[in-house]
Design an enzyme around this catalytic site. Structure first.
Site, short mmCIF file in Angstrom:
data_model
loop_
_atom_site.label_atom_id
_atom_site.label_comp_id
_atom_site.label_asym_id
_atom_site.label_seq_id
_atom_site.Cartn_x
_atom_site.Cartn_y
_atom_site.Cartn_z
N THR A 1 -1.20 0.18 6.43
CA THR A 1 -0.70 -0.76 5.44
C THR A 1 -0.60 -2.12 6.09
O THR A 1 -0.57 -2.24 7.31
CB THR A 1 0.66 -0.31 4.89
OG1 THR A 1 1.08 -1.21 3.87
CG2 THR A 1 1.73 -0.25 5.97
N GLY A 2 -0.57 -3.16 5.27
CA GLY A 2 -0.53 -4.51 5.80
C GLY A 2 -1.63 -5.35 5.19
O GLY A 2 -2.13 -5.05 4.11
N ILE A 3 -2.02 -6.39 5.88
CA ILE A 3 -3.12 -7.23 5.41
C ILE A 3 -4.43 -6.50 5.68
O ILE A 3 -4.78 -6.22 6.83
CB ILE A 3 -3.10 -8.60 6.09
CG1 ILE A 3 -1.82 -9.35 5.69
CG2 ILE A 3 -4.33 -9.42 5.70
CD1 ILE A 3 -1.67 -10.71 6.32
N GLY A 4 -5.14 -6.18 4.60
CA GLY A 4 -6.33 -5.34 4.72
C GLY A 4 -7.37 -5.91 5.65
O GLY A 4 -8.01 -5.17 6.43
N THR B 1 0.88 -1.16 0.00
CA THR B 1 0.00 0.00 0.00
C THR B 1 0.92 1.21 0.00
O THR B 1 2.07 1.11 0.41
CB THR B 1 -0.86 0.04 1.29
OG1 THR B 1 -1.35 -1.25 1.60
CG2 THR B 1 -2.03 0.98 1.14
N ARG C 1 -12.76 -8.58 -4.16
CA ARG C 1 -12.28 -8.30 -2.81
C ARG C 1 -12.02 -6.80 -2.65
O ARG C 1 -11.50 -6.13 -3.54
CB ARG C 1 -11.00 -9.10 -2.56
CG ARG C 1 -10.39 -8.92 -1.17
CD ARG C 1 -9.20 -7.99 -1.22
NE ARG C 1 -8.55 -7.86 0.08
CZ ARG C 1 -7.54 -7.04 0.33
NH1 ARG C 1 -7.03 -6.28 -0.63
NH2 ARG C 1 -7.03 -6.95 1.54
N VAL C 2 -12.40 -6.23 -1.51
CA VAL C 2 -12.27 -4.79 -1.27
C VAL C 2 -11.18 -4.55 -0.23
O VAL C 2 -11.14 -5.19 0.82
CB VAL C 2 -13.61 -4.18 -0.80
CG1 VAL C 2 -13.44 -2.70 -0.47
CG2 VAL C 2 -14.67 -4.37 -1.87
N SER C 3 -10.31 -3.61 -0.54
CA SER C 3 -9.19 -3.27 0.32
C SER C 3 -9.58 -2.30 1.43
O SER C 3 -10.47 -1.48 1.27
CB SER C 3 -8.07 -2.65 -0.53
OG SER C 3 -7.12 -2.01 0.27
N ASP C 4 -8.83 -2.36 2.53
CA ASP C 4 -9.01 -1.37 3.60
C ASP C 4 -8.64 0.03 3.14
O ASP C 4 -9.08 1.03 3.75
CB ASP C 4 -8.15 -1.73 4.81
CG ASP C 4 -6.67 -1.56 4.51
OD1 ASP C 4 -6.08 -0.56 4.98
OD2 ASP C 4 -6.09 -2.39 3.80
#
Length: 317
Positions: free
Chosen positions: A229-232, A180, A208-211
């Site tokens: 940032t990271g795993i959403g 990200t 799939r939708v990101s954070d």
């Protein structure tokens, strides 16, 4: 408007497990510091926090090294779908686009939507908006990301995500990070803004939708601003960005809010990172991963977190 405070700026290019040697580290450092230098100069010249955030995100999206804009990872069907959001803390206004394709800078659509009655658009709506704005079609695919996807396809997509940084020496290791980009700025008028943009996890299920397109991953008020940032999914489960901002709003120092929030995330075995500023000019960053690709300007000098590999969950200045 009279300048009131010393501007502050922090940016990130993702989080992960390794930069695979000094070459990767120094290349990422140059990329991040170049953005800091240009965007901080804009803040000194009177740019608003939102303007600075958008410019910083544009520069990071345009750098094929990072997973946003050019250099975005490919999803399971070999397509690029990007998400981005912008939050103006002074206005308390969030806007974003979800899973947009074939544009160069998703953050520009998020910026346009700041003044729209409909402020978050999904794939079809985002594509229609791009046509209305007469944004030229753009192919964000790079050879490195294509190679990465082909390798994973041959391996039946065993990796859960693509590499955070696109470097030749990293292509062989597809789980090197979580990609990200993000920018948080405090301008000379005492206003905060945050922006975040991503190409997604890579190899993910279509839709799939990101954070990065949610307040969970990008949030700012008049008290503080945070980009994650990271795993959403981990960021969403922690509701990380607003959790930190609300704690600052309720009277915690930014350091305390970051420490408690990352302590909880670590206890919950989340894989994530974040950058943050508060209205008083405090700068903070945190991670539960091994590395955080962040750089900042504290008003006097540029610093970064690229060699911060200790067990501490947060850092600040």
């Amino acid at each position: 408007m009279e300048l009131q405070v010393q501007p502050k700026l922090i940016i990130h290019g993702g989080a992960g497990s390794s930069l695979h040697g000094k070459g990767g580290l120094e290349a990422v450092r140059r990329s991040l510091h170049t953005v800091i230098e240009e965007v901080y100069s804009l803040l000194l010249c009177g740019a608003t926090a939102s303007e600075a955030v958008v410019r910083g995100c544009q520069m990071l999206e345009d750098n094929p090294r990072f997973n946003a804009g050019t250099g975005s990872v490919l999803q399971s069907d070999g397509q690029i779908r990007m998400s981005a959001s912008l939050m103006d803390g002074a206005l308390g206004r969030f806007s974003g686009v979800i899973n947009i394709s074939r544009v160069k800078n998703p953050i520009e659509l998020a910026q346009f939507l700041q003044n729209s009655p409909d402020r978050v658009l999904s794939d079809f709506g985002s594509a229609e908006l791009a046509r209305e704005m007469q944004i030229p079609s753009y192919n964000a695919l790079t050879d490195l990301r294509l190679q990465e996807w082909i390798q994973e396809r041959q391996d039946n997509f065993k990796s859960t995500m693509a590499g955070v940084v696109a470097e030749p020496e990293l292509v062989e290791t597809s789980n090197a990070g979580r990609g990200t980009i993000g920018v948080v700025a405090l301008d000379a008028y005492g206003r905060l803004a945050a922006g975040t943009s991503t190409g997604g996890k890579g190899f993910e299920r279509i839709g799939r939708v990101s954070d990065s397109s949610m307040p969970a991953g990008n949030y700012a008020t008049s008290h503080a601003g945070v980009s994650c940032t990271g795993i959403g999914e981990d960021i969403i489960d922690e509701c990380l960005a607003p959790r930190i901002v609300v704690r600052v709003t309720d009277g915690m120092s930014l350091k305390e809010a970051m420490h408690r929030s990352f302590g909880e995330a670590h206890q919950n075995k989340r894989d994530l990172g974040a950058i943050a500023l508060d209205i008083n000019g405090a700068i903070a960053w945190g991670k539960t991963s091994e590395i955080l690709l962040a750089a900042y300007h504290d008003g006097e000098k540029i610093g970064d977190t690229l060699e911060w590999t200790g067990n501490e969950l947060i850092g600040y200045c």
